[in-house]
Scaffold this active site. Structure first.
Site, mmCIF file in Angstrom:
data_model
loop_
_atom_site.group_PDB
_atom_site.id
_atom_site.type_symbol
_atom_site.label_atom_id
_atom_site.label_comp_id
_atom_site.label_asym_id
_atom_site.label_seq_id
_atom_site.Cartn_x
_atom_site.Cartn_y
_atom_site.Cartn_z
ATOM 1 C CD GLU A 208 2.008 2.286 8.090
ATOM 2 O OE1 GLU A 208 1.495 3.353 8.458
ATOM 3 O OE2 GLU A 208 2.361 2.084 6.920
ATOM 4 C CD GLU A 330 -0.235 -0.191 4.225
ATOM 5 O OE1 GLU A 330 -0.020 0.982 3.866
ATOM 6 O OE2 GLU A 330 -0.761 -0.494 5.304
HETATM 7 O O1 AHR Z 1 -2.465 2.839 2.426
HETATM 8 C C1 AHR Z 1 -2.732 4.043 3.066
HETATM 9 C C2 AHR Z 1 -2.124 4.110 4.456
HETATM 10 O O2 AHR Z 1 -0.733 4.152 4.373
HETATM 11 C C3 AHR Z 1 -2.413 2.925 5.339
HETATM 12 O O3 AHR Z 1 -3.620 3.048 6.001
HETATM 13 C C4 AHR Z 1 -1.279 2.954 6.304
HETATM 14 O O4 AHR Z 1 -0.962 1.684 6.799
HETATM 15 C C5 AHR Z 1 -0.166 3.605 5.552
HETATM 16 O O5 AHR Z 1 0.409 4.620 6.305
#
Ligand code: AHR
Length: 537
Positions: A208, A330
């Site tokens: 990110e 994610e």
């Molecule tokens: O999954 C929790 C967090 O969410 C992760 O560390 C990040 O990549 C995202 O913002």
């Protein structure tokens, strides 16, 4: 210092008028009926969408809260084995059959020095993890994770630090993991007692990086150049690895898609895939309206289609023969435990962070997201339910055991039954008006056909909040011999959840299956997710 957390950034961006996908979804959505006809699904196994990559249903373990410490690893626990791994958690994950697990972050990776987490445990430093303002003991590091992966029978997806880390430190880690011997970092691994290389195949280039909350946040062009350099150095060490570059962290980012475009302009030739992230359930989007919430997987469809388009634009501009694939590395439902306080570890070790309690409604949304992943599995080859244990997770531990949250069940179904080819299904259904989203079908369906044994699996989401719906499944080609497993997740209370006190409040129930025929009708209850597994023989 954590300059700004993700949630805070997104809240401020929204207040400042940054276009949100669902800005106009204000007010409650009315489910307007237009007729009472049956819904129809055409299944044609002869027209597969894609051969399913098993990595589509991966997961994630980050050094966040109690995911590692107290989750998968707890040396002092009565439930730990001689390596300190929680045996109950290990058994659950092994039984689930999770194909790939992303590690060590997440935001954590952007400030992580992998060298802190290898070598004799007594010499490892206790450090301040600036992503989660927590104390990191480094008692669990790369070797422990890779040993745990073997014990769980999963593949690792390692992320390298491209925040504070350099392309060189990323390449050093590849050398530590994948080179047999005779070099500085491979010999260090051997000194640490690991003779054979791990051959880690798939790697993420940071995390990110477009987010101002990210340690080492930088503009897209700079990140693209850094990623290209890292990719070249990492591939110089091991040419066989696959690389995932970071795409936009959120569809709500002001730079959404522009980031992806600029990044890929710099490193398209050096990477294999681009990442997508999305946590669903933001109350700003749904207004707490269940009929909108159950349609949230359509936002995932759209995101996948948009990022695919960007990849293909860059491909066209570069006249490249290579087509990138997508890593949705994610995704989950997450909207309650995401306040400033939920993200701040207060400089404790293994603090309670983002421990979302999932209800029935969340499990239905998760089922919808699985349907979306299946119908885009021609381009999305890898995806990670984030995360696996304790923090926004299907499994939760306490000192005495492990609990299956509601979202565990649709995930377990996908892992067990989605096999072979993803089906290109034709779904006809009545629809309803979800303000800001347009017409939404009551019924959504995803499915697979396994040519090896002729079995078919269907996942049927009924978004109708009040009515049982008939779903007629019409088989082209040959019909299945019988209906095997037929189960449903539903209940009178969409907000019901499991707890250590009542662990089975929300679990799948058997559903009366129709007789096997070329046309068969499933009766799916209001607000439900149905699994139908139809063996070939
Ligand atoms: O999954 C929790 C967090 O969410 C992760 O560390 C990040 O990549 C995202 O913002």
């Amino acid at each position: 210092m954590r300059s700004m957390c993700r949630r805070q950034f997104l809240r401020q961006a929204a207040a400042a008028g940054v276009a949100l996908v669902a800005d106009s979804w204000a007010g409650r959505a009315a489910q307007v009926r237009i007729s009472t006809s049956t819904c129809r699904v055409i299944v044609d196994p002869a027209r597969p969408l894609a051969n399913l990559d098993r990595r589509l249903f991966g997961s994630m373990v980050e050094h966040i809260g109690r995911c590692v410490y107290g989750g998968i690893y707890e040396p002092g626990s009565k439930l730990a084995d001689s390596d300190g791994f929680r045996k109950d958690v290990l058994a659950e994950i092994r039984q689930l059959g999770v194909p790939i697990i992303r590690y060590p972050g997440g935001n954590f990776v952007s400030g992580y020095n992998w060298l802190d987490g290898v070598g004799p445990k007594k010499d490892r430093p206790r450090v301040l993890d600036r992503a989660w303002n927590s104390i990191e003991s480094n008692q669990f590091g790369t070797n422990e994770f890779l040993a745990w992966c073997r014990a769980v029978r999963t593949d690792p997806l390692l992320a390298v630090n491209l925040g504070t880390g350099t392309p060189q430190s990323a390449a050093d880690l590849v050398e530590y993991c994948n080179v047999a011997n005779g070099t500085r970092w491979s010999d260090l691994r051997r000194q640490h007692g690991i003779e054979s290389p791990y051959n880690v195949k798939c790697w993420c280039l940071g995390n990110e990086v477009d987010g101002p909350w990210q340690i080492g946040h930088m503009p897209a062009m700079q990140y693209g150049i850094k990623s290209r350099d890292a990719a070249l150095q990492m591939r110089a060490v091991d040419p066989s690895i696959q690389l995932v570059v970071c795409g936009s962290a959120e569809v709500t980012m002001p730079t959404y898609l522009e980031w992806d475009l600029q990044t890929l302009e710099e490193c398209y030739d050096q990477v294999d895939a681009i990442s997508l992230h999305h946590y669903f359930g933001d109350l700003r989007e749904t207004g707490g309206d269940s009929s909108k919430f159950l349609a949230m997987n359509l936002a995932m469809d759209r995101q996948i289609e948009e990022v695919t388009a960007v990849c293909d634009v860059v491909r066209g501009r570069k006249r490249s023969r290579k087509q990138l694939w997508l890593a949705f590395d994610e995704w989950n439902v997450w909207y309650r435990k995401n306040t400033e306080a939920d993200l701040n570890g207060q400089r404790k070790e293994a603090p309670h962070l983002v421990e979302e309690v999932y209800n029935l409604e969340d499990a239905l949304v998760l089922g919808g997201l699985i349907i979306t992943l299946l119908r885009h599995s021609d381009r999305v080859r890898l995806a990670c339910l984030a995360q696996l244990v304790n923090d926004i997770a299907p499994l939760v531990t306490d000192p005495d055991g492990v609990l299956r949250q509601t979202i565990y069940y649709p995930y377990a179904w996908a892992l067990r039954y989605a096999r072979g080819n993803a089906l290109n299904l034709l779904v006809e259904s009545e629809d309803y008006e979800a303000p800001g989203m347009g017409r939404v079908k009551y019924i959504d369906v995803g499915g697979t056909f396994d040519p090896e044994n002729g079995s078919t699996t269907l996942f049927i989401l009924n978004r109708d909040l009040v009515k049982t719906r008939e779903v007629e499944v019409v088989w082209r080609d040959r019909a299945p011999a019988r209906v095997g497993q037929c189960q449903v997740m539903t209940g009178s209370d969409l907000k019901a959840y499991n707890s250590f006190e009542v662990p089975k409040r929300v679990v799948p129930q058997p559903l009366d299956p129709p007789k096997a025929a070329t046309r068969m009708t499933f009766e799916v209850p209001a607000h439900s997710l149905t699994l139908a597994h139809l063996p070939g023989e």
